[in-house]
Design a protein around this motif. Sequence first.
Motif, PDB file in Angstrom:
ATOM      1  N   CYS A   1       6.933 -10.800  22.257  1.00  0.00           N
ATOM      2  CA  CYS A   1       6.217  -9.567  21.933  1.00  0.00           C
ATOM      3  C   CYS A   1       6.919  -8.352  22.547  1.00  0.00           C
TER       4      CYS A   1
ATOM      5  N   ILE B   1       0.161  -8.285  25.397  1.00  0.00           N
ATOM      6  CA  ILE B   1      -1.189  -7.734  25.256  1.00  0.00           C
ATOM      7  C   ILE B   1      -1.804  -7.420  26.611  1.00  0.00           C
ATOM      8  N   PHE B   2      -1.356  -8.142  27.641  1.00  0.00           N
ATOM      9  CA  PHE B   2      -1.895  -7.878  28.976  1.00  0.00           C
ATOM     10  C   PHE B   2      -1.375  -6.564  29.567  1.00  0.00           C
TER      11      PHE B   2
ATOM     12  N   PHE C   1      -6.246  -4.483  28.156  1.00  0.00           N
ATOM     13  CA  PHE C   1      -6.542  -4.877  29.534  1.00  0.00           C
ATOM     14  C   PHE C   1      -6.516  -3.691  30.496  1.00  0.00           C
TER      15      PHE C   1
ATOM     16  N   ASP D   1      -7.888 -11.110  35.881  1.00  0.00           N
ATOM     17  CA  ASP D   1      -7.391 -11.835  34.718  1.00  0.00           C
ATOM     18  C   ASP D   1      -6.104 -12.605  34.982  1.00  0.00           C
TER      19      ASP D   1
ATOM     20  N   LEU E   1      -5.699 -15.901  35.805  1.00  0.00           N
ATOM     21  CA  LEU E   1      -5.649 -17.173  35.088  1.00  0.00           C
ATOM     22  C   LEU E   1      -5.708 -16.937  33.580  1.00  0.00           C
ATOM     23  N   LEU E   2      -6.442 -15.923  33.177  1.00  0.00           N
ATOM     24  CA  LEU E   2      -6.524 -15.620  31.740  1.00  0.00           C
ATOM     25  C   LEU E   2      -5.131 -15.296  31.194  1.00  0.00           C
TER      26      LEU E   2
ATOM     27  N   VAL F   1      -3.339 -18.703  30.870  1.00  0.00           N
ATOM     28  CA  VAL F   1      -3.908 -19.550  29.823  1.00  0.00           C
ATOM     29  C   VAL F   1      -3.626 -18.942  28.440  1.00  0.00           C
ATOM     30  N   THR F   2      -3.735 -17.634  28.344  1.00  0.00           N
ATOM     31  CA  THR F   2      -3.462 -16.985  27.061  1.00  0.00           C
ATOM     32  C   THR F   2      -2.005 -17.206  26.654  1.00  0.00           C
TER      33      THR F   2
ATOM     34  N   MET G   1      -0.255 -19.717  27.418  1.00  0.00           N
ATOM     35  CA  MET G   1      -0.162 -21.102  26.928  1.00  0.00           C
ATOM     36  C   MET G   1      -0.669 -21.195  25.496  1.00  0.00           C
ATOM     37  N   LEU G   2      -1.798 -20.543  25.231  1.00  0.00           N
ATOM     38  CA  LEU G   2      -2.370 -20.593  23.886  1.00  0.00           C
ATOM     39  C   LEU G   2      -1.424 -19.957  22.884  1.00  0.00           C
ATOM     40  N   HIS G   3      -0.730 -18.933  23.314  1.00  0.00           N
ATOM     41  CA  HIS G   3       0.151 -18.215  22.398  1.00  0.00           C
ATOM     42  C   HIS G   3       1.477 -18.915  22.186  1.00  0.00           C
TER      43      HIS G   3
ATOM     44  N   ILE H   1       4.298 -26.636  34.310  1.00  0.00           N
ATOM     45  CA  ILE H   1       2.970 -26.446  33.726  1.00  0.00           C
ATOM     46  C   ILE H   1       3.084 -26.238  32.219  1.00  0.00           C
TER      47      ILE H   1
ATOM     48  N   VAL I   1       1.737 -28.705  29.197  1.00  0.00           N
ATOM     49  CA  VAL I   1       0.762 -28.239  28.203  1.00  0.00           C
ATOM     50  C   VAL I   1       1.417 -28.198  26.820  1.00  0.00           C
TER      51      VAL I   1
ATOM     52  N   SER J   1       6.012  -6.498  16.759  1.00  0.00           N
ATOM     53  CA  SER J   1       7.308  -7.119  17.035  1.00  0.00           C
ATOM     54  C   SER J   1       7.996  -7.592  15.762  1.00  0.00           C
TER      55      SER J   1
ATOM     56  N   LEU K   1     -13.083 -18.927  31.008  1.00  0.00           N
ATOM     57  CA  LEU K   1     -12.736 -18.558  32.379  1.00  0.00           C
ATOM     58  C   LEU K   1     -13.799 -17.671  33.019  1.00  0.00           C
TER      59      LEU K   1
END
Lengths: 377, 630, 140
Positions: free
Chosen positions: A270, A274-275, A280, A302, A304-305, A308-309, A311-313, A337, A341, B565, C56
């Motif tokens: 990206c 987004i963070f 955010f 945020d 851990l968010l 985790v995000t 990872m999801l992405h 990690i 995952v 992007s 979370l």
Amino acid sequence: MDGWLEVHDSTEQTINRLLETLLTSGVVDGLLVPLRTPDGRNAVPTLVRDPALLERAAPLAPVLPVNGATVLGRITATGAPGRVGAVLRNCELRTAVELSKVQQVLLDDVLLIGMDCLGAYGVEDYARLVEEGLDAVTPALMAAREGGVEPLPGYAFRPACTMCERPIPGVGESYAPHIAIGLLGVPNDERLWVSLRDEELGEALGLEPAEEPAGRIEAVRALVAARTAERDRRFAAFHERVHDASSLLAEFATCILCQNCMRVCPICYCKECIFRTDVFDHPSARYWDWAARKGGVRLPSDTLLFHVTRMLHMAHACVGCGMCSDACPSGIPVADIFRTVGRAVQARFGYVPGRDPAEEMVIATFREDELRELGER
Amino acid sequence: MVGWSGGRVVNVVAASAAAAALAATTLTTRPPDHPTTRPPDHSTTRPPNHSTTQPPDHPTTIGLFLCTCHGALEGTLDFPALVATGKRMRGVAYVERLEAACEETGLAAIERAVAEGDLNRVVVAGCSPHLYADRFEALMARLNLPPRLLARANIREGAAWAHIADPAAATAVARGVLEMAVAGLRETPYHPFNPRPQETVARRVLVLGGGLAGMTAALTLADLGVECDLVEREPQLGGNLHDIHHTLEGLDTQTLLASLVERVRQAERVHVWTEAELVGWSGVRGNFAARIRVNDEVRSERYGALIVATGAEEATTTEYLYGQHPRVVTQRELERMIAGGRRQEAGGKMWASCFLPLDSCRSVVMIQCVGSRDETRPYCSRVCCAQAVKNALALKRLDPTIEVSILFRDVRTLGTQELYYRQARRAGVRFLRYEPPAKPVVEADGDRLRVTVHDTLYDETVTLEADLLALSTGIAPREDSNRALAAMVGVMLDEDGFFAEAHPKLRPTDLARPGIFLCGLAYGPRFVTESIAQARAAALRAALTVTRPGEPRRDVATVEADLCSFCGLCVAACPYGARVLDEEERVARVLDSLCQGCGVCVAVCPNGASRQPAFEPVQALALVDAALIE
Amino acid sequence: MTDFEPRIVAFLCNWCTYTASDLAGTSRIQYPPNVRIIRLMCSGQLDPIYVAKAVLEGADGVLIGGCHPGDCHYQSGNYKARRRVAIIHQVLEQLGFDPDRVWLRWISASEGQYFADTVTEMVAALKEKGPSPFRRQWSV
């Protein structure tokens, strides 16, 4: 076309001469290849147009300061004026394949040059090693001739390298670089095992066609097996460490939310995470709300968010290059990690990142007849 | 005439009013001949610094309006407590309790409060956001506020009604719903999002169902100068009208049917597709995309509006020996027998007794409310009492010596139909009242029937010998096909399985989704004349929809160019081809006219470069936070 | 644990499950008051970050409601949502979080009863599991 390339003087010089031939004969208009920095303590990907610079080329230097696919994107994505030959480690090659699926690398005009990866050190370790006057290349090549890949005494490879079960270009992939240079299980001080995508290039390079030697096949198999075992050991170790909320929080307890892992991650393509956007950019009162609801709130919030995000992405496309672990100032085994995952996500969809540019990314597609167990009572 | 023509239910009256209005407008105005286009306005760019939640000149001042739904919610929800909680919520500057937020008085109250209190965000807590979306959008427009600064808090369907048995829980849920609405609004950036106009409106209407209502709607549209496609599932037009031979008032419905079919066939602007079926539906008011299967071919068409006139059917039954004894028929079958009709092979469900010559019938018994007004079908089919009176009178006209007995629960001949009821009594038709659970008992007596009933008026048990038993089974929705259609076009059915209008009083021909209208039996049992009035009203609403300028689009996706992007995941995700990559600028673009606002491109975009102004990620995350407030 | 009341964050498709929840309300079908509903235009609009956030922040359960396969109002949003949920499940599981706290259910607009049953069932299942380990966790 597979065959032997004679080694004159040294292995590295032979490879460099091959690169020079590509550039001077006009097969490519530029080369993306690691060059030794003037002080010699690092080897950094460099877009080379002047063949004279290739005397500093260090294609075998065991260091990975940046994922080369990221910089390959910079010099191709918006249209390269010419054809580039890119010397990439196999993890970087996988990255390039993944990034080509999201328009961040244009592979159309790239001649991919891969070679057996004999492992790499962290940037700091490599610099120290050079400062100590050690030669990291020659012993690695010697070991490779016998089929072994070992770090120098007192040094360790980057963790990601120790668990990399895909170090050999074209092996286990449905996509091979245009030129793959084999060092493992062959007398690499005399000749190199080279696989080419097209025949014509073979003539230009003076390749001697041959059958792949049994010793090499055996050495590759053994290396892959050892790496796979190490990988699985690390997966198991991760699960041993992290199995519930508190152990997960412990895993990231030392995170300072510098977001370096994201910045160096080649799959995190990206333009801006987004963070780091307005999403955010919370008004102050929000923090007070959280603190009111939960008794308190860790700041910056945020943490851990964020992980985790990520990872999801991107875990579905994680190629295991390990840049994240290198970049973490707190020593969090980020690569372990994300590989753990990522492996689970990839397995669910039978997806192998970097295997084939034509393989659609997990989040870019769907099948009507899959995952039927989801959604039903 | 609009007002009193009998005791019509309110939605029917409202539809009649619309039809009357239509009669008036057709005389005075014609819709414009060309779709109106507004100049494009793409000023959706956000301030470059991405810091937008609270511009200093717009401190958040939320007005919270709690609707009691005419007091109906007060029995369950603790409004004083909700008002008090609302006042404590950050950003809430004003709280007011309203009787009916959706009505003129309520809307005016909100307007006044916003003006007086300098409010810049509005929460309306009341019914489901599926209702009155138009009205509240119009309100926001009058208030000169971006529509996304309105939040609907569903404290009726989602709280008061779902937890009606537990007022404390219902109030707690309502409080949570309010917290979420307020939190979402608080985080919604103020900067005005200028909605982009819809480029063109498809000036064509799809009418689904070629019965009385559908044909009437199609002809009305044609009269208004609007093209329409009339899609009928059966090989022939006409629907239920084939089985109605005259109305109670004496209107010859078969002549009406023939003339309607002829006029539809002649109408230039009406295109008829028989044996055709709607198989796909998407889009927004003014710009729907339909897929219609005709024979084995699937056609893709664009429409500005849809009229659902898919009808219903006479209910069937297994009670009172129907299907077992040859002399037990339905009212509709009796009507066909009286009209000299013969068994319709294709229908299949009609009993062989239809061959029964009427002259062998000396005694006819009718039972009302068969399978109706009970547990499984609680509603009254409205038309059966009149149908029974109609058939009874017809029998008496054929032969005054035929004995006719009607076993009823309540005679519901509406309005002037009462005159015919009296006429039937004068003609000697016997009316015997039964009351469940003491239903009539029907036994076979050889070729004849014996009906025993406890007449509650005289409190005596009567046994009737009958040559023919006619059952008023009422009207049942086509449940399976209604359900499939409702899901496809995104509207709701009522609890009986008929299509549910957006509002029984105020929008009797509108379905909950803008641009979709309703008429005829698909809406519930009604008389021929009512169907006609409602079809004309629906046609007028549809015509207005497709001839008015396009509604501004607020649901289309947008791209934050400085975040994009160029990865193309949105292109892969979009099922409508509304996403393209602009190679020049290296940015993804949205083709507004193709975008349906589903948001799949927003979800797949990893960094929020894809957005929907009506549902910003900050808002979504704030909703999650608020959902967890204990 | 008997007085533990689970908190469920539900992301419901406007065209099906949200409408089903409306229908449950209209029909006065009662279900436990443990669910907070966020209306999406389509289950395909669900950004996985919302689920991560809910988990979370301590939601005991997350319910995602979409149209039955083949019935998506936007052709294929539900299939895309299904993939995303599969990814979410995998990630959560690997991180030692019970993925069975995140439910995906296909509930059509007419299935008001099924919506209510699903909430009832989910509340019971979550009561069995106990509170989310992230409940009131300040250090996430």
